[in-house]
Design a protein around this motif. Structure first.
Motif, short mmCIF file in Angstrom:
data_model
loop_
_atom_site.label_atom_id
_atom_site.label_comp_id
_atom_site.label_asym_id
_atom_site.label_seq_id
_atom_site.Cartn_x
_atom_site.Cartn_y
_atom_site.Cartn_z
N ALA A 1 0.84 -1.19 0.00
CA ALA A 1 0.00 0.00 0.00
C ALA A 1 0.87 1.24 0.00
N THR A 2 0.34 2.31 -0.55
CA THR A 2 1.01 3.60 -0.47
C THR A 2 0.77 4.21 0.90
N ARG B 1 9.15 -2.40 4.48
CA ARG B 1 10.14 -2.02 3.47
C ARG B 1 9.42 -1.42 2.27
N ARG B 2 10.21 -0.66 1.49
CA ARG B 2 9.66 -0.08 0.27
C ARG B 2 9.43 -1.15 -0.78
N GLN C 1 7.87 8.06 -5.57
CA GLN C 1 6.64 7.59 -4.93
C GLN C 1 6.61 6.07 -4.99
N PHE C 2 6.30 5.44 -3.86
CA PHE C 2 6.43 3.99 -3.80
C PHE C 2 5.38 3.40 -2.87
N ARG C 3 5.30 2.08 -2.89
CA ARG C 3 4.39 1.35 -2.02
C ARG C 3 5.19 0.77 -0.85
N TRP C 4 4.48 0.41 0.22
CA TRP C 4 5.08 -0.24 1.37
C TRP C 4 4.59 -1.68 1.47
#
Length: 393
Positions: free
Chosen positions: A147-148, A192-193, A204-207
């Motif tokens: 999820a972001t 973590r990313r 911009q990335f998700r976790w």
């Protein structure tokens, strides 16, 4: 009669030859996988997402974004960590427990203390309330898979609370606590990313939930990291090791004493080298490289005089000590490069440096390799350095 044994002397030429081959910067030494690059330079600076890809691309025979994405997001053989000098790195998974115990654990503890202080003063949090919030985030993330930050804020509304940063200043801000809470969980290796939302250059990335690192004793881990550092960057001075790791001088000396390093004389003073690096290496032959901002090679030592004229430092570094994109020829930094908005890669020599025809030809070839790697992707540096800024303009 007392006999003294002179310390081995290692010249700057010796160091430059070691750098060329160990850091995979010559055509003959280029890697076939992203893991080989990370092993060679110990860790990829990851503050700027694009730098990770460009660091790898400069050292691969056939640069591939897909290969690095495989290592980061599918096989998880490369791990992103907040560690040395409170800087984001991508390190080999096999080294992650060592980095965690030697540096990241202390960084994470300071991050948690700072977060709890801010949340306590502004929102009335204590350790138990913060722990409950973190557990709710972990449960939500496990359910979502990835999820972001915005999506986690919707799943856990408590994350949308705001704090005041720099109150009363012209740059006062009122951010949500989301990034601070997620930052601490990531520093502790609990999340973590994941994949970026856009291209490989996106910030911009998700976790996603992370697997914990095995716990190692801190002293043994520091000695192990010091040995790995010398394997990648030695010979080096005590100050080099202290600066790169972010340790205290006492911790640095103790860690070095736990390695098999021998004392050597360098042009910059007394240093340390592993026994296998004492013999003069073979001539690596001519080579050129275009390395990105924050590349591990130029950021590997505190003392840089043996590969960068001190008079050129202000052209290549910003006021916080971050190095911009650099052009290398035979083990020395000789210029800078940038990508212009239309995609053109342009280079310029540093003041007072005149490149030979062979050097210009090799640099042009590297610029063509870099252009092909970028394709349609355009990047904008996270920070500006004087020479790179003039080139971009």
């Amino acid at each position: 009669m007392t006999h003294t044994t002179a310390r081995p002397r290692i010249t700057d030429d010796h160091r430059r030859a070691l750098l060329a081959t160990r850091h995979l910067l010559t055509p003959a030494t280029r890697a076939t996988t992203s893991e080989q690059v990370a092993d060679a330079v110990l860790g990829l600076h990851a503050t700027d997402p694009a730098s990770v890809y460009l660091t790898v691309a400069a050292r691969m025979a056939a640069p591939s974004t897909a290969d690095l994405e495989r290592a980061l997001y599918t096989d998880h053989t490369l791990i992103r960590m907040l560690c040395m000098r409170r800087t984001m790195f991508v390190v080999p998974r096999s080294l992650a427990p060592v980095v965690d115990a030697s540096t990241a654990r202390a960084v994470a503890a300071r991050e948690r203390t700072g977060l709890l202080k801010t949340l306590g003063e502004q929102l009335g949090y204590d350790e138990h309330r913060l722990a409950a919030l973190e557990q709710e985030v972990l449960v939500a993330l496990a359910g979502l898979g990835e999820a972001t930050a915005a999506q986690l804020g919707e799943a856990v509304p408590e994350l949308q609370q705001k704090i005041v940063m720099a109150p009363g200043k012209a740059y006062e801000a009122r951010p949500r606590i989301t990034s601070r809470v997620l930052g601490v969980l990531a520093a502790e290796g609990r999340i973590r990313r994941g994949r970026p939302l856009g291209s490989w250059a996106s910030s911009q990335f998700r976790w996603t939930v992370a697997e914990p690192h095995p716990e190692l004793p801190a002293d043994a881990a520091r000695a192990d990291l010091a040995r790995h550092y010398l394997a990648a960057f030695g010979p080096a001075t005590t100050e080099d090791v202290k600066w790169w790791t972010g340790w205290t001088l006492t911790a640095t000396r103790k860690a070095l004493a736990g390695t098999e390093a021998v004392d050597v004389d360098l042009a910059q003073g007394q240093g340390h080298a592993l026994p296998e690096h004492l013999a003069a290496p073979a001539d690596p032959g001519p080579w050129a490289a275009l390395l990105p901002a924050l590349d591990p090679t130029p950021m590997g030592w505190r003392g840089r005089d043996w590969y960068l004229d001190p008079a050129h430092t202000t052209e290549l570094f910003d006021t916080n000590g971050n190095i911009g994109p650099t052009v290398w020829w035979n083990g020395r930094i000789v210029g800078a490069w940038t990508q212009r908005p239309d995609g053109e890669i342009v280079t310029a020599a540093l003041p007072g440096i005149r490149l030979t025809r062979d050097a210009r030809t090799a640099v042009t070839a590297e610029a063509a390799r870099l252009t092909a790697f970028f394709g349609d992707i355009r990047i904008r540096p996270s920070f500006r350095t004087p020479l790179e800024g003039r080139l971009r303009a």
